[in-house]
Design a protein around this motif. Structure first.
Motif, PDB file in Angstrom:
ATOM      1  N   LEU A   1      12.535   9.787   4.556  1.00  0.00           N
ATOM      2  CA  LEU A   1      12.458   9.439   5.971  1.00  0.00           C
ATOM      3  C   LEU A   1      12.443   7.916   6.141  1.00  0.00           C
ATOM      4  N   VAL A   2      11.649   7.239   5.271  1.00  0.00           N
ATOM      5  CA  VAL A   2      11.583   5.779   5.330  1.00  0.00           C
ATOM      6  C   VAL A   2      12.960   5.177   5.056  1.00  0.00           C
TER       7      VAL A   2
ATOM      8  N   PHE B   1       1.523   8.534  -6.616  1.00  0.00           N
ATOM      9  CA  PHE B   1       0.778   9.732  -6.231  1.00  0.00           C
ATOM     10  C   PHE B   1       1.757  10.842  -5.890  1.00  0.00           C
ATOM     11  N   ARG B   2       1.547  12.018  -6.535  1.00  0.00           N
ATOM     12  CA  ARG B   2       2.474  13.114  -6.270  1.00  0.00           C
ATOM     13  C   ARG B   2       1.883  14.071  -5.246  1.00  0.00           C
ATOM     14  N   PHE B   3       1.656  13.571  -4.032  1.00  0.00           N
ATOM     15  CA  PHE B   3       1.121  14.428  -2.980  1.00  0.00           C
ATOM     16  C   PHE B   3       2.248  15.233  -2.359  1.00  0.00           C
ATOM     17  N   LYS B   4       1.857  16.240  -1.610  1.00  0.00           N
ATOM     18  CA  LYS B   4       2.837  17.110  -0.977  1.00  0.00           C
ATOM     19  C   LYS B   4       3.612  16.341   0.088  1.00  0.00           C
ATOM     20  N   GLY B   5       4.917  16.427   0.076  1.00  0.00           N
ATOM     21  CA  GLY B   5       5.735  15.751   1.085  1.00  0.00           C
ATOM     22  C   GLY B   5       6.119  14.342   0.695  1.00  0.00           C
TER      23      GLY B   5
ATOM     24  N   MET C   1       4.468   2.781  12.055  1.00  0.00           N
ATOM     25  CA  MET C   1       5.828   3.254  12.280  1.00  0.00           C
ATOM     26  C   MET C   1       5.873   4.313  13.379  1.00  0.00           C
TER      27      MET C   1
ATOM     28  N   GLY D   1      -2.817   9.382  -2.178  1.00  0.00           N
ATOM     29  CA  GLY D   1      -1.530   8.838  -1.738  1.00  0.00           C
ATOM     30  C   GLY D   1      -1.419   8.792  -0.225  1.00  0.00           C
ATOM     31  N   TYR D   2      -1.947   9.833   0.438  1.00  0.00           N
ATOM     32  CA  TYR D   2      -1.876   9.861   1.906  1.00  0.00           C
ATOM     33  C   TYR D   2      -2.567   8.653   2.512  1.00  0.00           C
TER      34      TYR D   2
ATOM     35  N   TYR E   1       2.891   1.778  -3.218  1.00  0.00           N
ATOM     36  CA  TYR E   1       2.007   2.279  -4.283  1.00  0.00           C
ATOM     37  C   TYR E   1       1.737   3.769  -4.083  1.00  0.00           C
ATOM     38  N   GLY E   2       1.494   4.151  -2.832  1.00  0.00           N
ATOM     39  CA  GLY E   2       1.262   5.564  -2.538  1.00  0.00           C
ATOM     40  C   GLY E   2       2.441   6.430  -2.959  1.00  0.00           C
ATOM     41  N   PHE E   3       3.654   5.974  -2.617  1.00  0.00           N
ATOM     42  CA  PHE E   3       4.846   6.747  -2.967  1.00  0.00           C
ATOM     43  C   PHE E   3       5.121   6.741  -4.466  1.00  0.00           C
TER      44      PHE E   3
ATOM     45  N   GLU F   1      -4.240  12.735  -6.466  1.00  0.00           N
ATOM     46  CA  GLU F   1      -2.899  12.716  -5.886  1.00  0.00           C
ATOM     47  C   GLU F   1      -2.959  12.613  -4.365  1.00  0.00           C
ATOM     48  N   ASN F   2      -3.978  13.223  -3.769  1.00  0.00           N
ATOM     49  CA  ASN F   2      -4.055  13.181  -2.311  1.00  0.00           C
ATOM     50  C   ASN F   2      -4.465  11.818  -1.763  1.00  0.00           C
TER      51      ASN F   2
ATOM     52  N   LEU G   1       0.837  -1.205   0.000  1.00  0.00           N
ATOM     53  CA  LEU G   1       0.000   0.000   0.000  1.00  0.00           C
ATOM     54  C   LEU G   1       0.867   1.249   0.000  1.00  0.00           C
ATOM     55  N   CYS G   2       1.853   1.274   0.892  1.00  0.00           N
ATOM     56  CA  CYS G   2       2.698   2.446   1.048  1.00  0.00           C
ATOM     57  C   CYS G   2       3.556   2.671  -0.198  1.00  0.00           C
TER      58      CYS G   2
ATOM     59  N   PHE H   1       1.158   2.148   6.979  1.00  0.00           N
ATOM     60  CA  PHE H   1       2.577   1.991   7.311  1.00  0.00           C
ATOM     61  C   PHE H   1       3.018   3.063   8.303  1.00  0.00           C
ATOM     62  N   PHE H   2       2.674   4.318   8.014  1.00  0.00           N
ATOM     63  CA  PHE H   2       3.157   5.398   8.869  1.00  0.00           C
ATOM     64  C   PHE H   2       2.534   5.356  10.252  1.00  0.00           C
TER      65      PHE H   2
ATOM     66  N   PHE I   1      -2.930   5.737   1.156  1.00  0.00           N
ATOM     67  CA  PHE I   1      -2.167   4.507   0.919  1.00  0.00           C
ATOM     68  C   PHE I   1      -0.966   4.391   1.848  1.00  0.00           C
ATOM     69  N   ILE I   2      -0.336   5.522   2.145  1.00  0.00           N
ATOM     70  CA  ILE I   2       0.847   5.415   3.014  1.00  0.00           C
ATOM     71  C   ILE I   2       0.461   5.421   4.498  1.00  0.00           C
TER      72      ILE I   2
ATOM     73  N   LEU J   1       8.887  12.251   2.872  1.00  0.00           N
ATOM     74  CA  LEU J   1       8.476  11.083   3.659  1.00  0.00           C
ATOM     75  C   LEU J   1       9.182   9.813   3.180  1.00  0.00           C
TER      76      LEU J   1
END
Lengths: 276, 317
Positions: free
Chosen positions: A110-111, A99-103, B33, B22-23, A94-96, B19-20, A91-92, B29-30, B25-26, A107
Motif C-alpha cells: 500500500l505504501v 517484524f512479521r506481523f499480520k498484514g 498518512m 511491528g504495529y 524498521y517495523g516492516f 512480531e506484533n 520507525l515504519c 507513519f500510518f 513501529f508503523i 501494508l
C-alpha cells in the motif's frame, strides 16, 4: 587500421566537444545567475560575463526586505520536514523490515502504491482540512507531505532489511532490552548512512517545494523563499539585480549540500530504480 | 546457546508478542498518512460530486462536474499542453542521457565522475531560481540570448520570446530537458554498472563494435532502468506545474502566479494549472476535485500503457 584510428580519433574529438558543450550548458545559467546578482538592475543589459562591484548595494537592498525572514521560514520548514519524516519512516521501515506481523506485506505494498498517486489528488480537501485544524497560514501543511511520503518508508525498509542482522536484535531481546530501546540504541546507529541520505533528499525536496506552500500560505510573514521571491515582483519591481542576488543566496544551501554530499544524494535518487 | 535451549518451550509465545510490536513501529507513519493523505483523498472524491466554494453549503450534483469538465475545452487543452511539453523534452532527454552515459561508461571513464556531478546540478536547483533565470536569459531587452544572437548576426531585431506561445512552450521544454538530463544519466550509470564485463568481452570475441555492444548487450540489460525512467516520467511529467508557472511569472513585474498562469494564449497551462485555478483562484472546488481525479486516471492509464508497451517490445527481441 589507419583509417580506423582516424575515425576513432574523430569520434573521440566530437564526443569531447559534446561533453564540453553540455558542461557549459549545465553550468552557464548558474554562472550567469551569480554574476548577474552583482549588477545594478539598470546595467543588466550590459552583462558581459564579468562580476560588477554593485553586489554590496544589492545585498543592502535584500537585507532591508523580508528576505531574511523568508530564508528563516524555509530553513524551519525544511529542517522540520527532515526531522519528522526521518522519525516516521525509520520507525515504519524498521517495523516492516524486522517484524512479521499480520498484514505486513499488504501494508507495505500500500505504501509503495501511494508513491505513484499524484499529490495534487487530495489537495482541495487537504487545504480545507488544514483550515479546519487552524493550521492554514502556518508551515505545518508544507511539512506534513514529507512525513507521509512513501519513499522514505521504502528506502528505510530496504536498507534495514539489508543491513541490520536479526541475530543482534534477538540477543538484545534475550538480554531483555525493551523494543524501543533496541530501536534507538542498536538500530539507529547502524542505519546512520541511510538516515543521512534520506535527510539530505528531504531537505532538498522541501527547500525546493512550491505548490503546497503556494496554496496554503497567504500571510507574507510566513512565506518561504520560493513564494517570497515571487513577491519581489510587486514590491521591488525594478530591482532585478537584487532579485537575482536573492536567488543566488536561496540556491546556495542546496548547492552546498550537493557539493559536499553528491555521492550520497546520487545513490539515494537512484535507489528507486536500481533496487525496486 | 544454553539460554536459547532452556527457554525453548516458551519461545513461540514470546516471538508472537514480539512480531506484533511491528504495529507500534508503523503506527506513527500510518496515523499521519491516514489523517492527512487518505482521508483528504477520499474527501476530494466526495467534493468532486458537489458544488462548493469552501464556505457555502455543499450541494450534491452527482456527475455534473465531470460532465462539465469533459464537455469543456480547458481539460483537453491543458492535457495537450502538458503532453506537448513532455513529448518535446523527455524522449530527446532520455535518448541523450542514455547515449552520453554509455559513451562515458565504456570509453571515457575518467570523465564520468566529474561530468556526472556537474550535469546533476540543475536537478537539485530550486525551480523558482530556474524559472526566473530562464526568464531573464530569454528577456526581450536584457536577455543574454537576444544579445548573443544579435552579436552573431543570427537575428536583426531582438525576439520577444516570452510573448510567443510556441516559444514559451519550447523554453519550458528546454528547462525540463536541462533539469532532467543529469538525473537520467545518473540512473543509466547505475544501470550500466550492472552489465557484466564478461558480456562485453564475449561480444568483443565475436567481433562486435561499440554500436553492436550497445544495442545487443547494454540496452537489454538496462531495460528495467528505461522502464523506470519512462514510467516515472509519465507520472510526474503529467503533474508539471512549477516550471511553466515560475517561468512566465519570472520577469513580468507586478504580476502574480495567478494572473500569469498559463502564459501567452495559455500555451503552458497544464493539468495542475487547471486544478489550481479552479480550486484556489475561482474556488470552484467541485470542478477542481473532478479535474484532479480525471488527471489521476489519465496518469494511471498512460503509465500503464507505457509499462506494457516497453515490456512487450523487450520480450519480442
Amino acid at each position: 587500421m589507419n583509417t580506423g584510428g582516424k575515425s576513432h580519433f574523430a569520434a573521440g574529438l566530437s564526443f569531447y566537444t559534446l561533453i564540453a558543450v553540455l558542461t557549459v550548458v549545465s553550468l552557464a545559467p548558474f554562472y550567469a545567475m551569480i554574476v548577474m546578482g552583482t549588477y545594478d538592475s539598470f546595467q543588466l543589459f550590459r552583462f558581459n560575463g564579468l562580476p560588477s562591484d554593485y553586489i554590496l548595494h544589492n545585498f543592502a537592498t535584500i537585507s532591508k526586505t523580508e528576505f531574511p525572514t523568508f530564508m528563516k521560514n524555509s530553513l524551519v520548514m525544511s529542517l522540520s520536514s527532515v526531522f519528522f519524516s526521518l522519525l516516521a519512516s525509520a520507525l515504519c521501515g524498521y517495523g516492516f523490515a524486522k517484524f512479521r506481523f499480520k498484514g505486513n506485506k499488504m501494508l507495505y505494498n500500500l505504501v509503495l502504491f501511494t508513491m505513484m498517486v499524484p499529490s495534487q489528488l487530495s489537495i482541495v480537501a487537504y487545504v480545507y482540512e488544514m483550515k479546519l485544524f487552524h493550521l492554514n497560514d502556518s508551515l505545518v501543511p508544507s511539512i506534513l507531505p514529507y512525513v507521509f511520503a512513501g519513499f522514505g518508508v521504502f528506502w528505510m525498509t530496504q536498507y534495514i532489511k539489508d543491513i541490520v542482522p536479526t541475530e543482534v536484535l534477538e540477543s538484545a531481546r534475550i538480554d531483555s532490552a525493551g523494543e524501543f530501546r533496541i530501536f534507538f540504541s542498536i538500530v539507529v546507529p547502524m542505519i546512520t548512512p541511510a538516515v543521512i541520505t534520506l535527510g539530505l533528499l528531504n531537505f532538498v525536496w522541501s527547500w525546493n517545494s512550491f505548490f503546497v506552500p503556494l496554496v496554503t500560505i497567504n500571510d507574507s510573514r510566513l512565506f518561504t523563499v520560493p513564494l517570497g521571491i515571487n513577491s519581489f515582483n510587486s514590491l521591488y519591481y525594478q530591482d532585478n539585480g537584487a532579485k537575482i542576488l536573492a536567488l543566488s543566496i536561496a540556491t546556495m544551501p542546496v548547492v552546498l549540500l550537493y557539493l559536499i554530499f553528491s555521492n550520497r544524494l546520487q545513490s539515494g535518487l537512484t535507489a528507486g530504480a536500481v533496487k525496486a | 546457546m544454553h539460554t536459547a535451549k532452556m527457554k525453548a518451550p516458551r519461545k513461540p509465545l514470546r516471538i508472537q508478542n514480539t512480531e506484533n510490536f511491528g504495529y507500534l513501529f508503523i503506527l506513527p507513519f500510518f496515523l499521519v498518512m491516514i489523517v492527512f493523505s487518505l482521508a483528504p483523498t477520499l474527501f476530494t472524491l466526495w467534493i468532486s460530486f458537489t458544488k462548493w466554494n469552501f464556505f457555502s453549503d455543499m450541494t450534491w450534483v452527482g456527475l455534473d462536474n465531470y460532465i462539465q469538465v469533459l464537455k469543456g475545452k480547458m481539460f483537453y487543452k491543458s492535457l495537450l499542453n502538458t503532453l506537448r511539453i513532455m513529448l518535446l523534452a523527455l524522449p530527446a532527454c532520455i535518448i541523450a542521457a542514455l547515449g552520453i552515459a554509455y559513451m562515458l561508461e565504456v570509453k571515457f571513464k575518467k570523465f564520468a565522475r566529474t561530468f556526472k556531478a556537474i550535469s546533476f546540478l540543475p536537478y537539485v536547483t530550486t525551480p523558482v531560481a530556474v524559472g526566473v533565470l530562464f526568464g531573464l536569459l530569454f528577456d526581450y531587452q536584457t536577455g543574454f540570448i537576444n544579445i548573443f544572437m544579435q552579436k552573431l548576426g543570427l537575428a536583426k531585431d531582438p525576439v520577444y520570446w516570452m510573448a510567443n506561445p510556441n516559444y514559451v512552450v519550447m523554453i519550458v521544454a528546454l528547462i525540463v530537458f536541462w533539469k532532467n538530463l543529469g538525473y537520467f544519466m545518473l540512473l543509466y550509470f547505475a544501470g550500466l554498472k550492472s552489465v557484466p564485463q564478461e558480456m562485453y568481452e564475449a561480444a568483443d570475441i565475436d567481433g562486435a563494435n561499440t554500436w553492436h555492444k550497445f544495442w545487443y548487450v547494454a540496452l537489454p540489460t538496462i531495460k528495467p532502468i528505461t522502464v523506470f525512467i519512462v514510467v516515472t516520467s509519465i507520472i510526474w511529467g503529467l503533474q508539471i506545474f512549477d516550471e511553466p508557472a515560475l517561468l512566465v511569472v519570472g520577469t513580468d513585474n507586478n504580476l502574480s502566479i495567478a494572473s500569469t498562469l498559463g502564459g501567452p494564449e495559455k500555451s503552458v497551462y497544464t493539468l495542475v494549472s487547471y486544478v489550481y485555478e479552479e480550486g484556489f483562484i475561482l474556488f470552484r472546488t467541485g470542478t477542481a476535485s473532478a479535474v484532479a481525479y480525471l488527471m489521476t486516471i489519465v496518469i494511471v492509464l498512460l503509465a500503464w500503457v507505457g509499462f506494457k508497451l516497453l515490456n512487450r517490445e523487450g520480450s519480442g527481441r
